[in-house]
Design a protein around this motif. Structure first.
Motif, short mmCIF file in Angstrom:
data_model
loop_
_atom_site.label_atom_id
_atom_site.label_comp_id
_atom_site.label_asym_id
_atom_site.label_seq_id
_atom_site.Cartn_x
_atom_site.Cartn_y
_atom_site.Cartn_z
N ILE A 26 -37.32 34.68 -44.45
CA ILE A 26 -35.97 34.53 -44.75
C ILE A 26 -35.39 33.20 -44.49
N GLY A 27 -36.13 32.59 -43.63
CA GLY A 27 -35.79 30.97 -43.34
C GLY A 27 -34.84 30.89 -42.19
N ASN A 28 -34.74 29.87 -41.59
CA ASN A 28 -33.96 29.63 -40.37
C ASN A 28 -32.54 29.64 -40.42
N ASN A 29 -32.06 28.94 -41.75
CA ASN A 29 -30.49 29.15 -41.70
C ASN A 29 -30.23 30.57 -41.96
N ASN A 30 -30.69 31.36 -42.82
CA ASN A 30 -30.34 32.57 -42.97
C ASN A 30 -30.49 33.64 -41.59
N LEU A 31 -31.58 33.29 -41.13
CA LEU A 31 -31.74 34.02 -39.57
C LEU A 31 -30.41 33.76 -38.51
N TRP A 32 -30.21 32.53 -38.45
CA TRP A 32 -28.74 32.12 -37.88
C TRP A 32 -27.82 32.52 -38.54
N LEU A 33 -27.33 32.76 -39.54
CA LEU A 33 -26.34 33.35 -40.14
C LEU A 33 -26.21 35.00 -39.96
N SER A 34 -27.39 35.52 -39.99
CA SER A 34 -27.46 36.84 -39.75
C SER A 34 -27.10 37.26 -38.39
N ILE A 35 -27.41 36.24 -37.32
CA ILE A 35 -27.06 36.50 -35.92
C ILE A 35 -25.42 36.36 -36.08
N TYR A 36 -25.03 35.44 -36.50
CA TYR A 36 -23.59 35.33 -36.28
C TYR A 36 -22.70 36.31 -37.02
N LEU A 37 -23.32 36.89 -38.27
CA LEU A 37 -22.64 37.91 -38.75
C LEU A 37 -22.60 39.03 -37.95
N VAL A 38 -23.80 39.36 -37.10
CA VAL A 38 -23.86 40.54 -36.21
C VAL A 38 -22.71 40.38 -35.36
#
Length: 70
Positions: free
Chosen positions: A8-20
């Protein structure tokens, strides 16, 4: 798990955490609403808008991209 993070990549991982985090915040503000005269109502609008933007980002993009072998 490492393979999933790599896909998923580093950017999408951090965006997912921020979305949660934003979704949890949104859920809590729905349960425990602010009084009518509170000045933090503007922040609540920004939080809802950011949650909608991130949700649209993940709906419109290929979340997991397949790596191509050359």
């Amino acid at each position: 798990m490492k393979n999933f993070i790599k896909e998923i990549g580093n950017n999408n991982l951090w965006l997912s955490i921020y979305l949660v985090i934003l979704l949890v915040n949104l859920f809590l503000t729905m349960l425990f609403s602010l009084p009518q005269n509170d000045l933090r109502g503007g922040i609540d609008i920004v939080t809802r808008t950011a949650t909608a933007v991130l949700g649209g980002y993940f709906l419109s993009q290929n979340f997991i991209k397949k790596s191509q072998n050359f």
